[in-house]
Scaffold this motif. Structure first.
Motif, PDB file in Angstrom:
ATOM      1  N   ALA A   6      12.525   3.417  -0.663  1.00  0.00           N
ATOM      2  CA  ALA A   6      11.571   3.034  -1.956  1.00  0.00           C
ATOM      3  C   ALA A   6       9.764   2.688  -1.047  1.00  0.00           C
ATOM      4  O   ALA A   6       8.981   3.342  -1.126  1.00  0.00           O
ATOM      5  N   LEU A   7      10.483   2.113   0.349  1.00  0.00           N
ATOM      6  CA  LEU A   7       9.507   1.683   1.075  1.00  0.00           C
ATOM      7  C   LEU A   7       8.531   2.296   1.900  1.00  0.00           C
ATOM      8  O   LEU A   7       7.786   2.706   2.238  1.00  0.00           O
ATOM      9  N   ARG A   8       9.586   3.720   2.098  1.00  0.00           N
ATOM     10  CA  ARG A   8       8.995   5.153   3.446  1.00  0.00           C
ATOM     11  C   ARG A   8       8.419   5.095   2.240  1.00  0.00           C
ATOM     12  O   ARG A   8       7.221   6.543   2.953  1.00  0.00           O
ATOM     13  N   ALA A   9       8.861   5.361   1.051  1.00  0.00           N
ATOM     14  CA  ALA A   9       7.665   6.500   0.398  1.00  0.00           C
ATOM     15  C   ALA A   9       6.755   6.115   0.129  1.00  0.00           C
ATOM     16  O   ALA A   9       5.538   6.332   0.131  1.00  0.00           O
ATOM     17  N   LEU A  10       7.258   4.797  -0.731  1.00  0.00           N
ATOM     18  CA  LEU A  10       5.566   4.504  -0.667  1.00  0.00           C
ATOM     19  C   LEU A  10       4.445   4.197   0.285  1.00  0.00           C
ATOM     20  O   LEU A  10       3.342   4.402  -0.153  1.00  0.00           O
ATOM     21  N   ARG A  11       4.603   3.824   1.737  1.00  0.00           N
ATOM     22  CA  ARG A  11       3.733   4.153   2.755  1.00  0.00           C
ATOM     23  C   ARG A  11       3.459   5.492   2.814  1.00  0.00           C
ATOM     24  O   ARG A  11       2.226   5.678   2.921  1.00  0.00           O
ATOM     25  N   ASP A  28       5.539  -8.799  11.252  1.00  0.00           N
ATOM     26  CA  ASP A  28       5.413  -7.828  12.264  1.00  0.00           C
ATOM     27  C   ASP A  28       5.745  -6.565  12.248  1.00  0.00           C
ATOM     28  O   ASP A  28       6.314  -5.949  11.327  1.00  0.00           O
ATOM     29  N   ARG A  29       5.048  -5.613  12.946  1.00  0.00           N
ATOM     30  CA  ARG A  29       5.476  -4.165  12.984  1.00  0.00           C
ATOM     31  C   ARG A  29       6.445  -4.238  13.463  1.00  0.00           C
ATOM     32  O   ARG A  29       7.395  -3.618  12.424  1.00  0.00           O
ATOM     33  N   SER A  30       7.038  -4.209  13.917  1.00  0.00           N
ATOM     34  CA  SER A  30       8.621  -4.216  14.683  1.00  0.00           C
ATOM     35  C   SER A  30       9.058  -4.891  13.242  1.00  0.00           C
ATOM     36  O   SER A  30      10.146  -4.271  13.536  1.00  0.00           O
ATOM     37  N   HIS A  31       8.315  -6.050  12.976  1.00  0.00           N
ATOM     38  CA  HIS A  31       9.861  -6.957  11.701  1.00  0.00           C
ATOM     39  C   HIS A  31      10.169  -5.109  10.865  1.00  0.00           C
ATOM     40  O   HIS A  31      10.590  -5.046   9.708  1.00  0.00           O
ATOM     41  N   LEU A  32       8.846  -4.735  10.504  1.00  0.00           N
ATOM     42  CA  LEU A  32       8.717  -3.986   9.327  1.00  0.00           C
ATOM     43  C   LEU A  32       9.407  -2.980   9.827  1.00  0.00           C
ATOM     44  O   LEU A  32       9.932  -1.840   9.308  1.00  0.00           O
ATOM     45  N   HIS A  33      10.121  -2.357  10.174  1.00  0.00           N
ATOM     46  CA  HIS A  33      10.168  -1.115  11.101  1.00  0.00           C
ATOM     47  C   HIS A  33      11.827  -1.156  10.651  1.00  0.00           C
ATOM     48  O   HIS A  33      12.311  -0.436  10.113  1.00  0.00           O
ATOM     49  N   THR A  37      13.587   1.089   8.234  1.00  0.00           N
ATOM     50  CA  THR A  37      15.540   1.559   8.499  1.00  0.00           C
ATOM     51  C   THR A  37      16.493   1.535   8.114  1.00  0.00           C
ATOM     52  O   THR A  37      17.931   1.900   8.440  1.00  0.00           O
ATOM     53  N   GLY A  38      16.163   0.322   7.581  1.00  0.00           N
ATOM     54  CA  GLY A  38      17.415  -0.968   7.005  1.00  0.00           C
ATOM     55  C   GLY A  38      18.302  -1.300   8.101  1.00  0.00           C
ATOM     56  O   GLY A  38      19.867  -2.002   7.465  1.00  0.00           O
ATOM     57  N   ARG A  39      18.475  -1.848   9.039  1.00  0.00           N
ATOM     58  CA  ARG A  39      18.378  -2.614  10.136  1.00  0.00           C
ATOM     59  C   ARG A  39      18.745  -4.192   9.963  1.00  0.00           C
ATOM     60  O   ARG A  39      19.777  -5.028  10.299  1.00  0.00           O
ATOM     61  N   ARG A  40      17.488  -4.471   9.153  1.00  0.00           N
ATOM     62  CA  ARG A  40      16.967  -5.655   8.860  1.00  0.00           C
ATOM     63  C   ARG A  40      16.941  -5.516   7.236  1.00  0.00           C
ATOM     64  O   ARG A  40      16.061  -4.381   6.880  1.00  0.00           O
TER      65      ARG A  40
END
Length: 399
Positions: A6-11, A28-33, A37-40
């Motif tokens: 949902a986050l990817r679609a909304l962004r 932070d940008r890397s944290h949001l990435h 991607t579901g890594r965190r």
């Protein structure tokens, strides 16, 4: 649809880059990435910020709540299945268990207890302790075996104390430790009594009652006599932890030096949980001195925690203590932070940033939280590595 999807679609619909989204949310940008991607796993605060930044009107946050419910349900179901299976296996074996096998079972639990999930260990110790108590009450033991059975019950009570402490239940843990003390008294077993004194001191330290913990450790030291086991070394290390938390650097270092002297006189050690290996002694030194003001105390803490990790990592799988090894990483990272070495702290704690929820025992959560607070101090303001590592720790802990 999951929250990352949902986050990817909304962004994408909003036409925002990750950098622009980071600017809107102040994360932070890397944290949001990693979240996208579901890594965190996103924390509640991150989910709320993303929902607001993307004008999702609560839909994104509702997905986060749903994902959290599913995650917690699945984790609980997995723990229940594993625990129930192990208990059933134990119950099936009890009918054919003779007294010597029961003693062997206690020894096996002591060895594997620090590398097994605490809820599972609590269940297994409970089953075996019930069987030992049944044999005491029914008189099903050799003529000279009553004391040995009480030692077995006491040790299993000690396993329960550790398991409940790892689960964040110190009051229950203390009750189990008091039961272990009663068994040691009934059996007339000084080694068990000394071990219980150290465990009760540990529980008091977990609760932050360092004067009580110090009294319990020193009371245990009066019981060690001229024994050649590891009890005195363990208690002196416990004393050092108390003194460090009370701000006494000289006293803490002196106690650790006395523990090293006691180690030189050790001629025997019990297995697993009831022993006190050289690695565990280094671990205690590291976990003591990080509570002081840095400088030479932090340098000694770093050396000790690093030595503990090296010993455990080079040991056979059956001799490693995964819980303590993970905590030693946190202590080493904390010492790095106290010495101003952010990169060292980040590198040391990185292996723990992907721990599944069932491995995030109470000790790890408490000590990681302190490390995050150290890295968020004004001294590190503007340091990207410090900020990202602190945020990753908070993400690990969840809401």
């Amino acid at each position: 649809m999951s929250l990352p999807e949902a986050l990817r679609a909304l962004r994408g619909r909003a036409g925002l880059s990750l950098g622009a989204l980071a600017a809107r949310t102040h994360y932070d940008r890397s944290h949001l990435h990693h979240v996208e991607t579901g890594r965190r796993r996103a924390t509640r605060a991150v989910a709320e910020a993303l929902d607001h930044a993307l004008d999702a009107k609560g839909d994104l946050f509702a997905m986060w709540e749903r994902d959290e419910r599913v995650r917690k349900r699945d984790a609980a179901a997995q723990r229940t299945r594993a625990s129930a299976l192990a208990v059933s296996q134990d119950l099936c074996g009890l009918a054919e268990l003779d007294v010597d096998d029961l003693y062997d079972g206690v020894a096996d639990i002591a060895v594997v207890s620090r590398s097994t999930p605490p809820a599972l260990m609590a269940d297994r110790a409970h089953v075996l302790r019930d069987e030992a108590l049944h044999r005491i009450r029914a008189g099903l033991y050799p003529p000279t075996g009553l004391a040995d059975l009480y030692v077995a019950v006491g040790r299993l009570s000690g396993v329960l104390a550790y398991a409940l402490l790892d689960l964040g239940c110190p009051h229950d843990a203390m009750r189990h430790a008091e039961a272990a003390a009663s068994c040691a008294d009934r059996a007339g077993d000084a080694d068990l009594a000394v071990w219980v004194a150290g465990t009760r001191s540990l529980i008091a330290r977990f609760q932050g009652d360092f004067p009580l913990a110090l009294d319990l450790a020193r009371g245990g030291l009066r019981q060690t006599g001229s024994g050649r086991g590891t009890g005195r070394a363990r208690l002196k290390c416990g004393e050092a932890q108390c003194l460090a938390n009370l701000g006494d650097s000289a006293g803490a270092n002196s106690a650790l030096n006395a523990a090293e002297d006691a180690r030189e006189r050790v001629r025997s050690d019990a297995p697993g949980l009831f022993g006190f290996s050289r690695a565990k002694q280094f671990y205690y030194a590291g976990s003591s001195l990080i509570w002081l003001d840095g400088g030479e105390d932090a340098r000694r803490a770093l050396r000790a925690a690093t030595d503990a990790i090296a010993i455990w990592q080079s040991a056979p799988a059956g001799q490693r203590s995964l819980v303590d090894e993970r905590l030693a990483h946190i202590y080493a990272a904390t010492a790095h932070a106290q010495l101003g070495d952010v990169e060292g702290a980040a590198d040391t704690v990185r292996p723990l940033l992907s721990l599944p929820p069932e491995d995030q025992i109470s000790w790890i959560v408490k000590r990681m939280d302190r490390l995050a607070r150290l890295l968020s101090a004004p001294y590190f303001q503007g340091n990207t590595t410090a900020h990202e590592t602190a945020e990753a720790i908070r993400t690990l802990a969840g809401p």
